[in-house]
Design an enzyme around this catalytic site. Structure first.
Site, short mmCIF file in Angstrom:
data_model
loop_
_atom_site.label_atom_id
_atom_site.label_comp_id
_atom_site.label_asym_id
_atom_site.label_seq_id
_atom_site.Cartn_x
_atom_site.Cartn_y
_atom_site.Cartn_z
N CYS A 135 24.27 7.62 -36.59
CA CYS A 135 24.04 6.35 -35.90
C CYS A 135 23.20 6.54 -34.64
O CYS A 135 23.72 6.96 -33.60
CB CYS A 135 25.38 5.69 -35.57
SG CYS A 135 25.20 4.10 -34.76
N CYS A 138 24.30 4.31 -31.72
CA CYS A 138 25.52 4.76 -31.02
C CYS A 138 25.26 6.02 -30.21
O CYS A 138 25.75 6.17 -29.10
CB CYS A 138 26.64 5.10 -32.01
SG CYS A 138 26.76 3.99 -33.40
N ASP A 139 24.50 6.97 -30.78
CA ASP A 139 24.46 8.31 -30.19
C ASP A 139 23.12 8.69 -29.56
O ASP A 139 23.01 9.75 -28.95
CB ASP A 139 24.81 9.36 -31.27
CG ASP A 139 26.23 9.19 -31.77
OD1 ASP A 139 27.04 8.59 -31.04
OD2 ASP A 139 26.54 9.63 -32.88
#
Ligand code: NAP
Length: 308
Positions: A135, A138-139
Site C-alpha cells: 500500500c 499507507c506506507d
C-alpha cells in the site's frame, strides 16, 4: 434452520463499522468473521492515516477496538466462514456456514479484497512491513529520501509510482512485459516524471536483506539473465483479488468486484455491500469503514420497510 435478521459477512473495517451501526440500531447483527478475521489490517503495522489517532495505531489494535465497540452494543462476532450462499429468494437469504444453513432477512457483504503478493515461496513474508508492502498510500511516507520500486504495469502501479515520487528520491517501476497495461494518461505521467525509471521485461524473483529489505533479484523474462537492484522499499502494484468466490455468481460483479448501485445496493434488494469487495479504487481502511456505515444504514431502512 437458524433464522437471523441481519448477517454481516466480513470483519475488516467495513464489516465491523456496519456491525457498530447495526447493533446500535437494535438489529442484533451476526458477524461472520471469515477465515482471516480482521482482514488486511491484521498484517499492517503502523496505521498513521486513520482519523482519531494522532500518534498512529497498530492495525490489529484498531481492529480489536472496532470489534470491542461492536460487541459492546450487542453485535455477535463468530469466527466462521461462509462457504456458499443461496440468494434466489430475496426475502429468505440462505448462507452455508460450517455445513450449517442459516437464513437472514438481510445480508451485508464486507469481505474485502486481498492484495496480490509475489508468492516467491522463499520466505518473503519476513520482509512484510520491513520494506515490502502493498500500500503506497499507507506506507509511502516512510520512504522519504529513499530508493524504492513498485511492481506492475497497470493503473495502480503507475498511479502509485507517481505518488511515491512525493517522498522517494528515486522510484523504479518494474514490469514483466515491454508495454504497460495502464491507461495512456497514467502512462504519460510516469514517462514524464524524472524520478521514475521503468525497468522492462523483468520479474522480481528474490528479496534480500539482513533484517530489512536491501535489494531484489531481477530475472529477465526474455533471456533469464539475473541482476540485483538495490532498493529500500518494494511496493506491490499487481492488483487485488476481491473475496467473492463464496458468492458463486449470486450477485452481479464487475471485474470481480461486486457491482453496486445507489451506494450500497447489490443486484439483490436485501443484500447490501460495503468496503473493498466493491472498491477497486480507494481501498483505504477509512473508506471501507465509511462504506460499512452506509451499508448498515441502508440495511436498517430496508428492514424497517418490511415492517411497514
Ligand atoms: P491490473 O490492471 O490487473 O494490473 C495488474 C498489473 O500487474 C499488470 O500490469 C500485470 O502484468 C501485473 N502483474 C499481475 N500479476 C503479476 C505478477 N505475479 N508478477 C508481476 N506482475 C504482475 O490491476 P490494477 O492496476 O490494480 O487495476 C485494477 C483495476 O482498477 C483496473 O481496471 C484499473 O483500470 C483500475 N484502476 C484505475 C485507476 C484510475 O483510473 N485512477 C487507478 C488504479 C486502478 P501484465 O500487464 O503483464 O498482465
Amino acid at each position: 434452520m437458524k433464522k437471523e435478521k441481519l448477517i454481516i459477512v466480513g470483519s475488516g473495517p467495513a464489516g465491523l463499522t456496519a456491525a457498530i451501526y447495526a447493533a446500535r440500531a437494535d438489529l442484533n447483527p451476526l458477524v461472520l468473521e471469515g477465515p482471516n478475521p480482521g482482514g488486511q489490517l491484521m498484517t499492517t503495522s503502523d496505521v498513521e492515516n486513520f482519523p482519531g489517532f494522532p500518534d498512529g495505531i497498530m492495525g490489529p489494535e484498531l481492529i480489536s477496538n472496532m470489534r470491542t465497540q461492536a460487541q459492546k452494543f450487542g453485535a455477535r462476532c463468530e469466527m466462521k466462514a461462509v462457504s456458499s450462499v443461496d440468494f434466489s429468494d430475496p426475502k429468505n437469504l440462505k448462507l452455508t456456514v460450517n455445513d450449517e444453513e442459516i437464513s437472514a432477512q438481510a445480508v451485508i457483504i464486507a469481505t474485502g479484497s486481498v492484495a496480490r503478493w509475489l508468492n516467491l515461496g522463499k520466505g518473503e513474508e519476513r520482509f512484510w512491513g520491513k520494506g515490502y508492502t502493498a500500500c503506497a498510500t499507507c506506507d509511502g511516507a516512510f520512504f522519504r529520501g529513499k530508493t524504492v520500486a513498485i511492481v506492475g504495469g497497470g493503473d495502480s502501479a503507475c498511479e502509485e509510482a507517481t505518488f511515491l515520487t512525493k517522498f522517494a528520491e528515486k522510484v523504479y517501476l518494474i514490469h514483466r512485459r515491454k508495454e504497460l497495461r495502464a491507461s495512456k494518461p497514467m502512462q504519460k505521467r510516469v514517462f514524464e516524471n524524472d524520478k521514475i525509471e521503468v525497468i522492462w521485461n523483468q520479474n522480481v524473483t528474490d528479496l534480500k536483506g539482513e533484517t530489512v529489505l536491501e535489494s531484489v533479484e531481477l530475472t529477465d523474462t526474455d533471456t533469464g539473465e539475473k541482476s540485483e537492484l538495490k532498493i529500500q522499499g518494494l511496493f506491490m502494484g499487481i492488483g487485488h483479488d476481491p473475496s467473492t468466490k463464496f458468492l458463486n455468481d449470486s450477485l452481479e460483479l464487475t471485474n470481480g468486484y461486486i457491482k453496486v448501485k445507489n451506494h450500497t445496493n447489490s443486484s439483490i434488494p436485501s443484500v447490501f455491500v460495503g468496503g473493498d469487495v466493491a472498491d477497486w479504487h480507494y481501498q483505504q481502511a477509512i473508506t471501507a469503514a465509511g462504506w460499512g456505515c452506509m451499508a448498515a444504514l441502508d440495511a436498517e431502512n430496508y428492514l424497517n420497510s418490511l415492517e411497514d
